[in-house]
Design a protein around this motif. Sequence first.
Motif, short mmCIF file in Angstrom:
data_model
loop_
_atom_site.label_atom_id
_atom_site.label_comp_id
_atom_site.label_asym_id
_atom_site.label_seq_id
_atom_site.Cartn_x
_atom_site.Cartn_y
_atom_site.Cartn_z
N VAL A 1 0.91 -0.93 0.03
CA VAL A 1 -0.18 -0.08 0.31
C VAL A 1 1.07 1.40 -0.24
N ASP A 2 2.22 1.03 0.94
CA ASP A 2 2.72 2.58 0.64
C ASP A 2 3.66 2.65 -0.30
N GLU A 3 4.12 1.51 -1.72
CA GLU A 3 4.21 1.60 -2.09
C GLU A 3 3.47 1.79 -3.67
N GLY A 4 2.66 2.47 -3.66
CA GLY A 4 0.98 2.32 -4.16
C GLY A 4 1.28 3.80 -4.23
N ASN A 5 1.13 4.16 -2.89
CA ASN A 5 0.78 5.98 -2.42
C ASN A 5 2.12 6.86 -2.92
N ILE A 6 3.58 5.94 -2.47
CA ILE A 6 4.60 6.39 -2.98
C ILE A 6 4.85 6.86 -4.60
N LEU A 7 4.44 5.59 -5.40
CA LEU A 7 4.24 5.80 -6.93
C LEU A 7 2.82 6.68 -7.35
N ARG A 8 2.05 6.80 -6.54
CA ARG A 8 0.89 7.68 -7.25
C ARG A 8 2.02 9.01 -6.72
N ASN A 9 2.04 9.03 -6.12
CA ASN A 9 2.62 10.62 -5.49
C ASN A 9 4.36 11.10 -6.80
N THR A 10 4.83 9.57 -7.17
CA THR A 10 5.73 10.46 -8.09
C THR A 10 5.39 10.22 -9.35
N ILE A 11 3.89 9.28 -10.05
CA ILE A 11 3.36 9.91 -10.73
C ILE A 11 2.88 11.40 -11.28
N ILE A 12 1.87 11.79 -10.55
CA ILE A 12 1.40 13.52 -9.93
C ILE A 12 2.44 13.61 -9.71
N ARG A 13 3.54 13.57 -9.71
CA ARG A 13 4.79 14.92 -9.56
C ARG A 13 5.17 15.46 -11.51
N ALA A 14 5.20 14.44 -12.26
CA ALA A 14 5.79 14.02 -12.88
C ALA A 14 4.59 15.64 -13.99
N ASP A 15 3.17 16.11 -13.31
CA ASP A 15 3.24 17.25 -14.02
C ASP A 15 3.50 18.58 -13.58
N PHE A 16 4.69 18.47 -12.76
CA PHE A 16 4.67 20.12 -13.12
C PHE A 16 5.93 20.18 -13.72
N PHE A 17 6.57 19.31 -14.79
CA PHE A 17 7.55 18.84 -15.76
C PHE A 17 6.40 19.93 -17.20
N PRO A 18 7.08 20.63 -17.97
CA PRO A 18 6.74 20.83 -19.21
C PRO A 18 6.15 19.93 -19.63
N ASP A 19 5.16 20.01 -21.02
CA ASP A 19 4.54 19.01 -22.07
C ASP A 19 5.70 17.95 -22.44
N SER A 20 6.63 18.13 -22.38
CA SER A 20 7.01 17.45 -23.23
C SER A 20 7.82 16.07 -22.48
N VAL A 21 8.23 16.94 -21.47
CA VAL A 21 8.95 16.06 -20.40
C VAL A 21 8.36 14.95 -18.97
N ARG A 22 7.00 16.10 -18.94
CA ARG A 22 6.20 15.21 -18.76
C ARG A 22 5.65 14.13 -19.63
N ASN A 23 4.94 13.72 -20.92
CA ASN A 23 4.93 12.50 -21.34
C ASN A 23 5.47 11.52 -21.17
N ALA A 24 6.76 12.15 -21.54
CA ALA A 24 8.33 11.19 -21.47
C ALA A 24 8.21 10.22 -19.94
N TYR A 25 8.15 11.10 -18.65
CA TYR A 25 8.28 10.38 -17.66
C TYR A 25 6.77 9.78 -16.88
N ARG A 26 6.02 9.58 -17.66
CA ARG A 26 4.62 9.32 -18.21
C ARG A 26 4.57 7.66 -18.52
N ALA A 27 5.44 8.21 -19.89
CA ALA A 27 5.53 6.81 -20.44
C ALA A 27 6.10 5.57 -19.92
N GLU A 28 7.15 6.15 -18.86
CA GLU A 28 8.34 5.17 -18.33
C GLU A 28 7.52 5.24 -17.10
N LEU A 29 6.54 5.23 -16.13
CA LEU A 29 6.29 5.91 -14.86
C LEU A 29 5.38 4.89 -15.02
#
Length: 255
Positions: free
Chosen positions: A76-104
């Motif tokens: 459960v803790d891992e799921g919460n941390i992974l969720r926060n990591t995915i959300i933090r990708a939104d703070f980057f420009p779209d090109s970087v955000r999309n690359a992060y989201r694909a890898e995540l």
Amino acid sequence: MQIDGSLICIVLFILMLLTVALGNRLRKKLWSVEEGDPKGGVNALLAALFGLWGFMLAFGFNQSGARFESVRSMIVDEGNILRNTIIRADFFPDSVRNAYRAELQKYLEERITYYEADADEAKFKENREEISKTAKALWERTVELSKRPDLIGPANNMATSLTNLFDIGIKREALLSAGIPMPIVLMLFGLALAISLIGGFTTPTIKRKEWMLVFAFAFLASTILYITIDLARPMEGLIKPDAGHQTIVNLRKLF
């Protein structure tokens, strides 16, 4: 390599029945009818063995239950941390955000497969290698972005999230590989056989009713031992932390 818990308990069940029969046969050969039923020391020894076996089984069951709850909580803790990591990708420009989201997203699917591929050793090993590659790619991307003055803040936050994510992954793997120490399993195994041997030796005649009781005791002893072993191996047996795993699966909705 761990021995399958069901195999251990099936072997124990069969050996307990055979050991009872062996003990009863030894009684008929070594104990004359004139001597009567064994009392005192033998019965006290049998009671002591029952008590010791119960104590060791309770200890092992308690440890297994605690390990199972720890694994479920850690997932459960891992799921919460992974969720926060995915959300933090939104703070980057779209090109970087999309690359992060694909890898995540790739990392998420690999993590889901990790929990579902435990029965296939080859697939499990391959999956771990894929997780390591994806984790390395995520980290290298974050390091490169941290060198850009305009992305230092988001990159540092992402680095923190990734560090926490990788750390809990290592802790989880260490916990999953622990299980019940084999000496404890062997001690429970040996005590059950010793009880069966002495029980068969102290029983004058084992008829149909007595065999029903012996069968029931051997079955219950083997079943309890199996549950104890199964709880200590959350990703391998019948009892799995599905509720915790579902929190990981639900992260697919973020994509």
